[in-house]
Design a protein around this motif. Sequence first.
Motif, PDB file in Angstrom:
ATOM      1  N   ALA A 149       2.488   1.022   7.196  1.00  0.00           N
ATOM      2  CA  ALA A 149       3.346   0.207   7.292  1.00  0.00           C
ATOM      3  C   ALA A 149       3.933   0.109   5.907  1.00  0.00           C
ATOM      4  O   ALA A 149       4.956  -0.482   5.657  1.00  0.00           O
ATOM      5  CB  ALA A 149       2.753  -1.358   7.501  1.00  0.00           C
ATOM      6  N   GLY A 150       3.099   0.243   4.915  1.00  0.00           N
ATOM      7  CA  GLY A 150       3.420   0.025   3.430  1.00  0.00           C
ATOM      8  C   GLY A 150       3.985   1.172   2.605  1.00  0.00           C
ATOM      9  O   GLY A 150       4.481   1.319   1.730  1.00  0.00           O
ATOM     10  N   HIS A 151       3.822   2.374   3.381  1.00  0.00           N
ATOM     11  CA  HIS A 151       4.213   3.885   2.574  1.00  0.00           C
ATOM     12  C   HIS A 151       4.997   4.390   3.815  1.00  0.00           C
ATOM     13  O   HIS A 151       4.599   5.519   4.338  1.00  0.00           O
ATOM     14  CB  HIS A 151       3.270   4.420   2.332  1.00  0.00           C
ATOM     15  N   PRO A 152       6.451   4.374   3.771  1.00  0.00           N
ATOM     16  CA  PRO A 152       7.258   5.062   4.590  1.00  0.00           C
ATOM     17  C   PRO A 152       6.942   6.512   4.475  1.00  0.00           C
ATOM     18  O   PRO A 152       7.289   7.355   5.743  1.00  0.00           O
ATOM     19  CB  PRO A 152       8.727   4.528   4.437  1.00  0.00           C
ATOM     20  N   GLY A 153       6.813   7.025   3.092  1.00  0.00           N
ATOM     21  CA  GLY A 153       6.813   8.487   3.095  1.00  0.00           C
ATOM     22  C   GLY A 153       5.738   9.174   3.767  1.00  0.00           C
ATOM     23  O   GLY A 153       5.440  10.186   4.053  1.00  0.00           O
ATOM     24  N   GLY A 154       4.342   8.231   3.680  1.00  0.00           N
ATOM     25  CA  GLY A 154       3.441   8.932   4.244  1.00  0.00           C
ATOM     26  C   GLY A 154       2.861   8.350   5.789  1.00  0.00           C
ATOM     27  O   GLY A 154       1.945   8.526   6.304  1.00  0.00           O
ATOM     28  N   ARG A 155       4.071   7.767   6.288  1.00  0.00           N
ATOM     29  CA  ARG A 155       3.864   7.109   7.729  1.00  0.00           C
ATOM     30  C   ARG A 155       3.334   7.915   8.971  1.00  0.00           C
ATOM     31  O   ARG A 155       2.586   7.707   9.440  1.00  0.00           O
ATOM     32  CB  ARG A 155       5.084   6.243   7.975  1.00  0.00           C
ATOM     33  N   GLY A 171       3.648  18.070   7.727  1.00  0.00           N
ATOM     34  CA  GLY A 171       4.261  16.794   7.257  1.00  0.00           C
ATOM     35  C   GLY A 171       3.893  16.677   5.708  1.00  0.00           C
ATOM     36  O   GLY A 171       3.449  17.469   5.026  1.00  0.00           O
ATOM     37  N   ARG A 172       4.233  15.536   4.950  1.00  0.00           N
ATOM     38  CA  ARG A 172       4.044  15.275   3.641  1.00  0.00           C
ATOM     39  C   ARG A 172       2.419  15.158   3.450  1.00  0.00           C
ATOM     40  O   ARG A 172       2.167  13.987   4.263  1.00  0.00           O
ATOM     41  CB  ARG A 172       4.665  13.938   3.286  1.00  0.00           C
ATOM     42  N   GLU A 173       2.043  15.843   2.637  1.00  0.00           N
ATOM     43  CA  GLU A 173       0.477  15.719   2.334  1.00  0.00           C
ATOM     44  C   GLU A 173      -0.072  14.462   1.730  1.00  0.00           C
ATOM     45  O   GLU A 173       0.848  13.822   0.845  1.00  0.00           O
ATOM     46  CB  GLU A 173      -0.069  16.943   1.619  1.00  0.00           C
ATOM     47  N   THR A 174      -1.038  14.026   2.196  1.00  0.00           N
ATOM     48  CA  THR A 174      -1.660  12.637   1.574  1.00  0.00           C
ATOM     49  C   THR A 174      -1.872  13.037   0.066  1.00  0.00           C
ATOM     50  O   THR A 174      -2.414  14.055  -0.130  1.00  0.00           O
ATOM     51  CB  THR A 174      -2.843  12.396   2.441  1.00  0.00           C
ATOM     52  N   ALA A 175      -1.391  12.179  -0.659  1.00  0.00           N
ATOM     53  CA  ALA A 175      -1.547  12.425  -2.130  1.00  0.00           C
ATOM     54  C   ALA A 175      -2.953  12.065  -2.708  1.00  0.00           C
ATOM     55  O   ALA A 175      -2.799  11.046  -3.502  1.00  0.00           O
ATOM     56  CB  ALA A 175      -0.394  11.791  -2.967  1.00  0.00           C
ATOM     57  N   MET A 224       0.991  -1.119  -0.004  1.00  0.00           N
ATOM     58  CA  MET A 224      -0.006  -0.118   0.080  1.00  0.00           C
ATOM     59  C   MET A 224       0.759   1.214  -0.084  1.00  0.00           C
ATOM     60  O   MET A 224       1.094   1.865   0.868  1.00  0.00           O
ATOM     61  CB  MET A 224      -0.965  -0.158   1.124  1.00  0.00           C
ATOM     62  N   ARG A 225       1.330   1.585  -1.011  1.00  0.00           N
ATOM     63  CA  ARG A 225       2.273   2.731  -1.344  1.00  0.00           C
ATOM     64  C   ARG A 225       1.734   3.879  -1.967  1.00  0.00           C
ATOM     65  O   ARG A 225       2.394   5.116  -2.048  1.00  0.00           O
ATOM     66  CB  ARG A 225       3.426   2.398  -2.305  1.00  0.00           C
ATOM     67  N   GLY A 226       0.286   4.000  -2.008  1.00  0.00           N
ATOM     68  CA  GLY A 226      -0.216   5.018  -2.560  1.00  0.00           C
ATOM     69  C   GLY A 226      -0.338   5.287  -3.883  1.00  0.00           C
ATOM     70  O   GLY A 226       0.414   4.775  -4.881  1.00  0.00           O
ATOM     71  N   ARG A 227      -1.319   5.717  -4.500  1.00  0.00           N
ATOM     72  CA  ARG A 227      -1.892   6.096  -5.840  1.00  0.00           C
ATOM     73  C   ARG A 227      -1.042   7.415  -6.315  1.00  0.00           C
ATOM     74  O   ARG A 227      -0.953   8.198  -5.620  1.00  0.00           O
ATOM     75  CB  ARG A 227      -3.326   6.225  -6.140  1.00  0.00           C
TER      76      ARG A 227
END
Length: 383
Positions: free
Chosen positions: A129-135, A185-189, A1-4
């Motif tokens: 767990a699957g997307h370190p950038g958005g953790r 933080g890094r905004e959800t994409a 689950m790394r994001g669309r």
Amino acid sequence: MRGRDPGEEHRASTPLELLFDLCFVVAVAQAAAELHHALTEGHLGAGLAGYVAVFFAIWWAWMNFTWFASAYDTDDAPYRLLTLLQMAGVLVLAAGVPRAFEHYDFSVVVAGYVLMRIGLVAQWLRAAAGHPGGRPAALRYAGGILVVQIGWIARLWAPGVWGWVTFVVLAIAEMAIPAWAEFRGRETAWHPGHIAERYGLFTIIVLGEVILATLTAVQSALTESGVSAPLVLVALGALVLVFALWWIYFTGAEAHLRTQRIALTWGYGHYLVFAAVAALGAGLEVAVDAVEHKAHVSEQAAALAVAVPVAVVMVVLAALHRLTGTGAVARTAIVAAGVVLVLLLAFSPPLLGLGGAVAGIAVVVAATLTVNLVVLSTSDRPR
């Protein structure tokens, strides 16, 4: 689950999202039906309070799933199963709506709502767990939602007026979670086009509920009393209202969600749009009941049950269209004039009859749209 990919081309709603929406429309229908019964019996205050509370739970759970799916819809087996859990939650919530309205017992509604929110917590933990950038944001979402759910459960034991005080506090806490989670933080994409489409589809579903509610009421009236001029006018007015509101919304459906602030304001503003459109269905049912002399309210009160939701939709859509720079009803003066006329027509049943008042409201909304479209064709700037 790394994001669309937020720039993904041809991103459209999935069949699972459409099935999800159909489960939510059951809850919307239940809330509108209970509002109709409350208004028909003249229980305005209690009916509106219950409706606002129940519709908040429906809208907020739907909105949170929609924005999460826009960012992290992997459509794998765990994702589908957790979505199924949320669908089960909204059906439990829908089953508890009558008890919430009639006995102020929100236990089943809260059980369904918490079930939906726990499903989303699990989705956010998967994303963490699957997307370190958005953790960081994902963990804040999961933690914030979980804490507030404990508050909703504890609220069931709040006595008297404290039940409503804690409702307001917890609702504010729920709506503050996205701003807090995205802070520094890094905004959800999320995908802007996908979000606009999802909101548009839910608007169509709620408008469909208005059509169904009105048709059911008219059909019952025809069976019991036959055709009458006021009934025909209410039915025609309802159809024109649905079509005009659809046209108004979808002239500006391709919203330009340029920033996080605009996106949040636009998304939150739709609570009033969805709730008012669904309430319009209840109001039109009340109008049919009043025409058939089955309602315990005056014709003027029935006309207000139609006019007020229409006015709310017009005002909110005008504000949202100005916010995003799109749409046909962003001309403030024209919309204001239309809203004033709609509200004045609510007081016209002694002169026009209830059928004439509803038909007049529909004509004013259609005229407001028409004038806005004419102005739009000659000027590119909102006024």
